[in-house]
Design an enzyme around this catalytic site. Structure first.
Site, short mmCIF file in Angstrom:
data_model
loop_
_atom_site.label_atom_id
_atom_site.label_comp_id
_atom_site.label_asym_id
_atom_site.label_seq_id
_atom_site.Cartn_x
_atom_site.Cartn_y
_atom_site.Cartn_z
N GLU A 141 0.84 -1.19 0.00
CA GLU A 141 0.00 0.00 0.00
C GLU A 141 0.87 1.24 0.00
O GLU A 141 1.98 1.25 0.54
CB GLU A 141 -0.91 -0.01 1.23
CG GLU A 141 -1.85 -1.21 1.19
CD GLU A 141 -2.84 -1.27 2.33
OE1 GLU A 141 -3.80 -2.03 2.21
OE2 GLU A 141 -2.66 -0.58 3.35
N CYS A 153 3.22 8.69 0.96
CA CYS A 153 3.73 7.81 2.01
C CYS A 153 3.93 6.45 1.36
O CYS A 153 2.96 5.83 0.92
CB CYS A 153 2.70 7.75 3.15
SG CYS A 153 3.13 6.56 4.43
N CYS A 208 6.58 -6.44 7.50
CA CYS A 208 7.64 -5.83 8.29
C CYS A 208 8.05 -6.81 9.38
O CYS A 208 7.21 -7.53 9.92
CB CYS A 208 7.13 -4.54 8.94
SG CYS A 208 8.39 -3.64 9.87
N CYS A 251 6.15 -4.25 15.93
CA CYS A 251 5.73 -3.29 16.96
C CYS A 251 4.31 -3.63 17.40
O CYS A 251 3.45 -3.96 16.58
CB CYS A 251 5.80 -1.86 16.43
SG CYS A 251 7.49 -1.39 15.97
N CYS A 306 1.13 -1.91 15.72
CA CYS A 306 1.14 -1.67 14.26
C CYS A 306 0.60 -2.89 13.52
O CYS A 306 1.06 -4.01 13.73
CB CYS A 306 2.56 -1.35 13.80
SG CYS A 306 2.69 -1.13 12.02
N CYS A 348 -1.47 5.79 9.78
CA CYS A 348 -0.23 5.16 10.25
C CYS A 348 -0.52 3.84 10.93
O CYS A 348 -1.40 3.75 11.77
CB CYS A 348 0.45 6.04 11.29
SG CYS A 348 0.96 7.62 10.68
N1 SAH Z 1 9.21 1.16 10.23
C1 SAH Z 1 9.28 2.60 10.23
C2 SAH Z 1 8.30 3.26 9.25
C3 SAH Z 1 6.88 2.76 9.19
S1 SAH Z 1 5.75 3.19 10.46
C4 SAH Z 1 9.07 3.12 11.63
O1 SAH Z 1 8.70 2.36 12.49
O2 SAH Z 1 9.31 4.29 11.87
C5 SAH Z 1 5.53 4.91 10.41
C6 SAH Z 1 5.06 5.47 11.76
O3 SAH Z 1 3.72 5.05 12.07
C7 SAH Z 1 5.94 4.97 12.90
O4 SAH Z 1 6.27 6.01 13.77
C8 SAH Z 1 5.01 3.97 13.56
O5 SAH Z 1 5.38 3.71 14.88
C9 SAH Z 1 3.66 4.63 13.41
N2 SAH Z 1 2.55 3.73 13.69
C10 SAH Z 1 2.52 2.39 13.54
N3 SAH Z 1 1.32 1.90 13.93
C11 SAH Z 1 0.58 2.93 14.33
C12 SAH Z 1 -0.76 3.06 14.81
N4 SAH Z 1 -1.56 2.01 14.95
N5 SAH Z 1 -1.19 4.30 15.12
C13 SAH Z 1 -0.40 5.37 14.95
N6 SAH Z 1 0.85 5.31 14.47
C14 SAH Z 1 1.35 4.11 14.18
#
Ligand code: SAH
Length: 359
Positions: free
Chosen positions: A94, A107, A114, A118, A121, A337
């Protein structure tokens, strides 16, 4: 890509010049090809009408030109557009267009899935399927810029889609070089932001790059114990190591590191967290971007109230830290995000994830 028929989408300009020369063509055609592929988003050599018919026929037989196919295009009530793109092996990723006047932003993803896992996420739930190639990373920009009518306008790129860019370092940086070419889209590194969980050797490499994007670090917690729970790679690259790398990071004039901080209700959003965060980032030329969680089914956290977010932000501001709260865009279409996920990911165990990360 096979050696006999290289993919034009995977070659940077010097590689393309060399590939043309090796096949008995003039090097300057590389610039023409770049203009067609990037500036005009042409996906078929036959449509490159300032090349002679015979040259086009030869190029079509000597090279391929692979472009991600748009298989989904959804528009949010706030104007955000989420594209689902299908790659040559049928995997899907996406990419999101965020039209915020005056700046328009794409974006884009760097991996299918990934490996970072996390806890908040959705993409992390997929596990890593594979790295994207340089052509697939840059191809998202070609496709989106064309689809949104942005080919002739300045835009920003954030590497905040699916994947961890520093876990696919070489392909990501090659894609940025391809996008930077003055014969193509000429995207300035100032307009690119790389967001990372903070893979320290990757940060150290990035610090030596001639083409350096802006840096955003996904911090999300103020103690190693909590960060390891939320962002598992923290086990290997703890807060102190990441912040050290940030302190040593060569920043351009007027530029700062962004610390991203996803706010999880009742978990990492207390006044104590805010005070600890202020101490951690003190002395680093930086700003803090608070991201109230975008909740989703399967994610065991909630979004804090606006009052909690404001109180947290105020504590930082009182300590002279530049702070902003990220507006969530495209939540109604799952384009926000951490909400990018495509079915078909193979979930790997935590141990497998860590093994991938350590490689
Ligand atoms: N792997 C990289 C880039 C992708 S995520 C990173 O972690 O930075 C981009 C941003 O979205 C990151 O800061 C991530 O922590 C955030 N993110 C992930 N899941 C989210 C969620 N459910 N709500 C808000 N932000 C989120």
């Amino acid at each position: 890509m096979n050696a006999q028929r290289p993919d034009l989408a995977e070659l940077d300009l010097p590689e393309l010049e060399a590939a043309l020369e090796a096949r008995g063509h003039e090097r300057f055609h590389a610039r023409q090809l770049y203009r067609w592929i990037y500036k005009r988003a042409v996906t078929d050599v036959d449509r490159m009408t300032d090349l002679s018919r015979s040259l086009r026929e030869r190029l079509a037989s000597e090279f391929t030109l692979t472009t991600p196919a748009v298989v989904g295009d959804e528009c949010s009530i706030d104007g955000t557009r989420k594209f689902v793109l299908q790659l040559a092996d049928s995997r899907r990723i996406e990419a999101v267009f965020i039209p915020d006047t005056p700046s328009m932003t794409f974006c884009i993803s760097t991996q299918v899935g990934c490996a970072m896992a996390c806890g908040f996420c959705l993409t992390g739930k997929m596990g890593l399927v594979r790295n994207l190639t340089p052509g697939e990373i840059a191809g998202q920009v070609r496709v989106l810029a064309n689809a949104t009518g942005m080919l002739d306008h300045p835009f920003n790129i954030v590497l905040m889609g699916m994947g961890e860019p520093l876990h696919n370092y070489d392909n990501t940086m090659k894609a940025l070089r391809m996008l930077h070419s003055e014969h193509g889209l000429a995207v300035s590194p100032r307009r690119v932001t790389l967001s990372t969980v903070g893979i320290v050797p990757g940060l150290e490499r990035l610090a030596r790059e001639p083409l350096m994007p802006n840096l955003a670090i996904s911090l999300h917690a103020t103690t190693d114990e909590q960060r390891t729970e939320l962002v598992p790679p923290n086990r290997k690259y703890p807060l102190a190591a990441i912040l050290d790398a940030c302190r040593g990071f060569p920043l351009k004039k007027r530029s700062r590191i962004t610390f991203e901080y996803v706010m999880l209700d009742g978990v990492n959003d207390t006044p104590d967290d805010a005070r600890r965060l202020a101490k951690l980032v003190a002395g680093i030329k930086s700003k803090v971007n608070l991201i109230p969680l975008n909740p989703a089914p399967g994610i065991p956290y909630d979004r804090p109230s606006d009052e909690r977010v404001d109180r947290f932000a105020q504590i930082l501001a009182d300590r002279h830290i530049t702070v902003s709260v990220r507006k969530s865009r495209g939540r109604d279409i799952r384009a926000a995000c951490g909400q990018l996920i495509v079915e078909g990911g193979t979930k790997k165990s935590a141990a497998q994830q860590m093994a991938l990360l350590m490689r």
